[in-house]
Design an enzyme around this catalytic site. Structure first.
Site, short mmCIF file in Angstrom:
data_model
loop_
_atom_site.label_atom_id
_atom_site.label_comp_id
_atom_site.label_asym_id
_atom_site.label_seq_id
_atom_site.Cartn_x
_atom_site.Cartn_y
_atom_site.Cartn_z
N SER A 135 9.40 21.62 -61.02
CA SER A 135 10.85 21.75 -60.96
C SER A 135 11.45 21.54 -62.34
O SER A 135 11.06 22.18 -63.31
CB SER A 135 11.40 20.77 -59.92
OG SER A 135 12.74 21.02 -59.62
N ASP A 295 9.51 28.43 -51.24
CA ASP A 295 10.49 27.82 -52.14
C ASP A 295 11.68 28.75 -52.30
O ASP A 295 11.56 29.85 -52.86
CB ASP A 295 9.84 27.55 -53.50
CG ASP A 295 10.69 26.69 -54.42
OD1 ASP A 295 11.90 26.58 -54.18
OD2 ASP A 295 10.13 26.14 -55.39
N HIS A 324 10.52 23.95 -51.61
CA HIS A 324 10.43 23.43 -52.98
C HIS A 324 9.80 22.05 -53.00
O HIS A 324 9.08 21.71 -53.96
CB HIS A 324 11.84 23.38 -53.59
CG HIS A 324 11.85 22.95 -55.02
ND1 HIS A 324 11.17 23.65 -56.01
CD2 HIS A 324 12.44 21.89 -55.65
CE1 HIS A 324 11.35 23.04 -57.18
NE2 HIS A 324 12.10 21.98 -56.98
#
Length: 346
Positions: A135, A295, A324
């Site tokens: 991320s 995601d 995610h």
């Protein structure tokens, strides 16, 4: 495990032109740097995590795990702006003698890496054997691998991108609007925007999972309301959203949340480098890119784009019901991919 503070007493100029007279970073290390200094694993954390990588990535970092303190010198730095020990909005603004609060300057991802470079030099580390992050952590990793292509031998960005998307920016903007709508937000107080941040977290959660994940994990009513009258029953999905907001509010502050979301929005490896494609072509490290099929915040197309423009990069998209959040939860699948990637091929 050692938790340390690096104090940098020299000025630093941010991309915005703002000059800070100094900064500090909290960082955590596991294991020891070997004699050849070639066992460094640099872990980059995501939005609201801390430098204690073994706490939030226990399936990958720790004794007996793929990144083991017995074999590796593992370092994770709390990013500037965060709530966990590095320079942040609650620190004293030297120009005013009071906390920065709303006046905390924007740290772009590139600015963050600039601070890490100073720490690296302080630690006497020349080469980083492996950098890994998911991320927002993956954003920082990519930025550094482009700024100093010779620095990394291997990189593993997970569930991330080369430039934050309009979709991602819109989600962050909506979260900041939630904080701004809190009537306390404009006050100069550590607790300002606290309730707004709870709503912001609820918004964020909708991008961390997806329709299928909520259907599988949040069906029906909250257990303690099942036997109540229909008008008193509370859906499990609602209690989950409220719980996650309360959970974050117990450990974080709205100023850091607001600042870090702006930092994430600044992510664009192509800025002042010709183009995103040209920037990615500068990466020299051996690269494994991991995406998550479900995601919706960093969809697989973004990882495929990275693989297309980073020379000889491998890419794998794992199947997960967690969206995610899979980068934090799918330890077994990620471990297998990393093991295969690092195993010498004869």
């Amino acid at each position: 495990m050692d938790q340390l503070i690096y104090q940098h007493s020299q000025p630093i100029t941010l991309e915005s032109g703002v000059v800070l007279p100094s900064f500090h970073l909290q960082y955590t290390t596991y294991g020891k740097l070997n004699e050849n200094k070639d066992n460094v694993v640099w872990v980059f954390h995501a939005l609201t995590a801390s430098s204690e990588a073994a706490d939030w990535w226990p399936g990958l970092v720790g004794e007996g795990k793929i990144f083991d303190p017995e074999n590796h010198f593992i370092i994770c730095v709390n990013m500037p702006g965060s709530h966990y020990g590095s320079t942040c909005p609650l620190d004293t603004n030297p120009d005013k003698g009071e906390p920065y609060y709303h006046d905390f300057p924007l740290f772009t991802l590139r600015d963050m890496v600039q601070t890490y470079q100073e720490l690296r030099a302080h630690l006497g580390i020349d080469k980083i054997w492996l950098g890994i992050g998911g991320s927002m952590g993956g954003m920082q990793l990519l930025e550094w691998a482009i700024m100093e292509p010779e620095r990394f031998e291997n990189i593993i960005p997970i569930g991330t991108n080369a430039k934050h998307s309009p979709w991602g920016i819109a989600l962050n903007a909506s979260q900041r609007m939630a904080i701004e709508s809190d009537c306390s937000w404009k006050t100069k107080s550590h607790e300002a925007g606290h309730n707004g941040m709870k709503v912001a977290r609820s918004i964020a959660l909708l991008s961390y999972r997806d329709y299928t994940a909520y259907n599988k994990t949040q069906q029906g009513f909250s257990p303690d309301t099942i036997d109540k009258n229909v008008d008193e029953q509370i859906y499990r999905a609602e209690t989950y959203q409220r719980y996650q907001g309360e959970k974050l509010a117990r450990r974080f502050n709205a100023f850091s949340y607001y600042a870090l979301s702006r930092s994430m929005d600044s992510h664009d490896v192509g800025r002042n480098r010709g183009s995103v494609e040209q920037a990615l072509s500068l990466v020299q490290a051996k690269t494994l890119i991991i995406g998550i099929f479900t995601d919706i915040l960093f969809p697989p197309d973004e990882q495929l784009f990275l693989a297309k423009h980073i020379r000889d990069a491998e890419v794998h998209i794992i199947n997960s019901m967690y969206g995610h959040d899979g980068f934090l939860l799918e330890f077994e699948a990620i471990d297998k991919l990393i093991t295969r990637f690092l195993t010498p091929k004869f």
